[in-house]
Design a protein around this motif. Structure first.
Motif, PDB file in Angstrom:
ATOM      1  N   SER A  43     -18.406 -48.385  55.619  1.00 24.63           N
ATOM      2  CA  SER A  43     -19.256 -47.368  55.893  1.00 24.63           C
ATOM      3  C   SER A  43     -20.691 -48.146  55.859  1.00 24.63           C
ATOM      4  O   SER A  43     -21.705 -47.194  55.526  1.00 24.63           O
ATOM      5  N   THR A  44     -20.899 -49.367  56.396  1.00 26.83           N
ATOM      6  CA  THR A  44     -22.058 -49.886  56.656  1.00 26.83           C
ATOM      7  C   THR A  44     -22.813 -48.864  57.864  1.00 26.83           C
ATOM      8  O   THR A  44     -22.228 -48.935  58.838  1.00 26.83           O
ATOM      9  N   PRO A  45     -24.021 -48.309  57.642  1.00 28.98           N
ATOM     10  CA  PRO A  45     -24.489 -47.462  58.677  1.00 28.98           C
ATOM     11  C   PRO A  45     -24.974 -48.289  59.863  1.00 28.98           C
ATOM     12  O   PRO A  45     -25.225 -49.310  60.064  1.00 28.98           O
ATOM     13  N   GLY A  46     -24.574 -47.847  61.135  1.00 28.72           N
ATOM     14  CA  GLY A  46     -24.789 -48.262  62.359  1.00 28.72           C
ATOM     15  C   GLY A  46     -26.285 -48.082  62.929  1.00 28.72           C
ATOM     16  O   GLY A  46     -26.648 -49.026  63.959  1.00 28.72           O
ATOM     17  N   GLY A  47     -26.885 -47.280  62.230  1.00 22.12           N
ATOM     18  CA  GLY A  47     -28.391 -46.970  62.619  1.00 22.12           C
ATOM     19  C   GLY A  47     -28.562 -46.060  63.935  1.00 22.12           C
ATOM     20  O   GLY A  47     -27.488 -45.333  64.067  1.00 22.12           O
ATOM     21  N   GLN A  48     -29.689 -45.843  64.559  1.00 20.25           N
ATOM     22  CA  GLN A  48     -29.884 -45.179  65.644  1.00 20.25           C
ATOM     23  C   GLN A  48     -29.195 -45.439  66.727  1.00 20.25           C
ATOM     24  O   GLN A  48     -29.071 -46.865  67.032  1.00 20.25           O
ATOM     25  N   ASP A  49     -28.826 -44.646  67.780  1.00 21.87           N
ATOM     26  CA  ASP A  49     -28.237 -44.809  68.937  1.00 21.87           C
ATOM     27  C   ASP A  49     -29.309 -45.380  69.754  1.00 21.87           C
ATOM     28  O   ASP A  49     -30.502 -45.454  69.501  1.00 21.87           O
ATOM     29  N   SER A  50     -28.977 -46.064  71.060  1.00 21.78           N
ATOM     30  CA  SER A  50     -30.106 -46.584  72.007  1.00 21.78           C
ATOM     31  C   SER A  50     -29.465 -46.765  73.293  1.00 21.78           C
ATOM     32  O   SER A  50     -28.486 -45.987  73.531  1.00 21.78           O
ATOM     33  N   MET A  51     -30.228 -46.611  74.247  1.00 24.82           N
ATOM     34  CA  MET A  51     -30.262 -46.796  75.567  1.00 24.82           C
ATOM     35  C   MET A  51     -30.153 -48.383  76.019  1.00 24.82           C
ATOM     36  O   MET A  51     -31.239 -48.879  75.924  1.00 24.82           O
ATOM     37  N   ASP A  52     -29.157 -48.599  76.488  1.00 27.98           N
ATOM     38  CA  ASP A  52     -29.276 -50.190  77.098  1.00 27.98           C
ATOM     39  C   ASP A  52     -28.453 -50.514  78.276  1.00 27.98           C
ATOM     40  O   ASP A  52     -27.577 -49.643  78.757  1.00 27.98           O
ATOM     41  N   LYS A  53     -28.933 -51.444  79.079  1.00 25.00           N
ATOM     42  CA  LYS A  53     -28.114 -51.795  80.244  1.00 25.00           C
ATOM     43  C   LYS A  53     -27.019 -52.698  80.308  1.00 25.00           C
ATOM     44  O   LYS A  53     -26.188 -52.886  80.751  1.00 25.00           O
ATOM     45  N   VAL A  54     -27.361 -53.878  79.059  1.00 24.05           N
ATOM     46  CA  VAL A  54     -26.476 -54.759  78.585  1.00 24.05           C
ATOM     47  C   VAL A  54     -26.221 -54.573  77.159  1.00 24.05           C
ATOM     48  O   VAL A  54     -27.114 -54.637  76.327  1.00 24.05           O
TER      49      VAL A  54
END
Length: 104
Positions: A43-54
């Motif tokens: 259950s380690t949090p993944g944090g905020q989503d992001s926008m990435d090209k790679v």
């Protein structure tokens, strides 16, 4: 550390992209919404989503697109973007394609 704050993410989307792809190829890369899922066992949090090209695969994508260990086997270990048992580790894939959920 979350994927969004990770220095590997920064490197992949800047220095790596500049070196690995031609200007024309970089122009064809499309920014994608990258989900920052929590570690399913710890259950380690993944944090905020992001926008990435790679980006690196998360374990949910690995299980969906490469469900068998043999399909993930590269002969070397490699990281995913999913956090490990704590925020200073990331789930890894062993050389045989099996997942190391506590992370490296």
């Amino acid at each position: 550390m979350s994927w969004r704050a990770c220095s590997l993410r920064e490197w992949l989307n800047h220095a790596f992209a500049e070196q690995a792809f031609t200007k024309e190829e970089r122009g064809q890369l499309v920014a994608s919404a990258v989900h920052a899922a929590a570690n399913p066992d710890y259950s380690t949090p993944g944090g905020q989503d992001s926008m990435d090209k790679v980006f690196l695969f998360g374990i949910d994508e690995l299980k969906k697109y490469y469900p068998e260990n043999a399909s993930r086997e590269l002969g070397e270990w490699w990281w995913t973007r999913t956090p490990g048992s704590n925020l200073v580790s990331a789930v890894a894939v062993y050389p045989d394609g099996s997942l190391y959920i506590p992370g490296i």
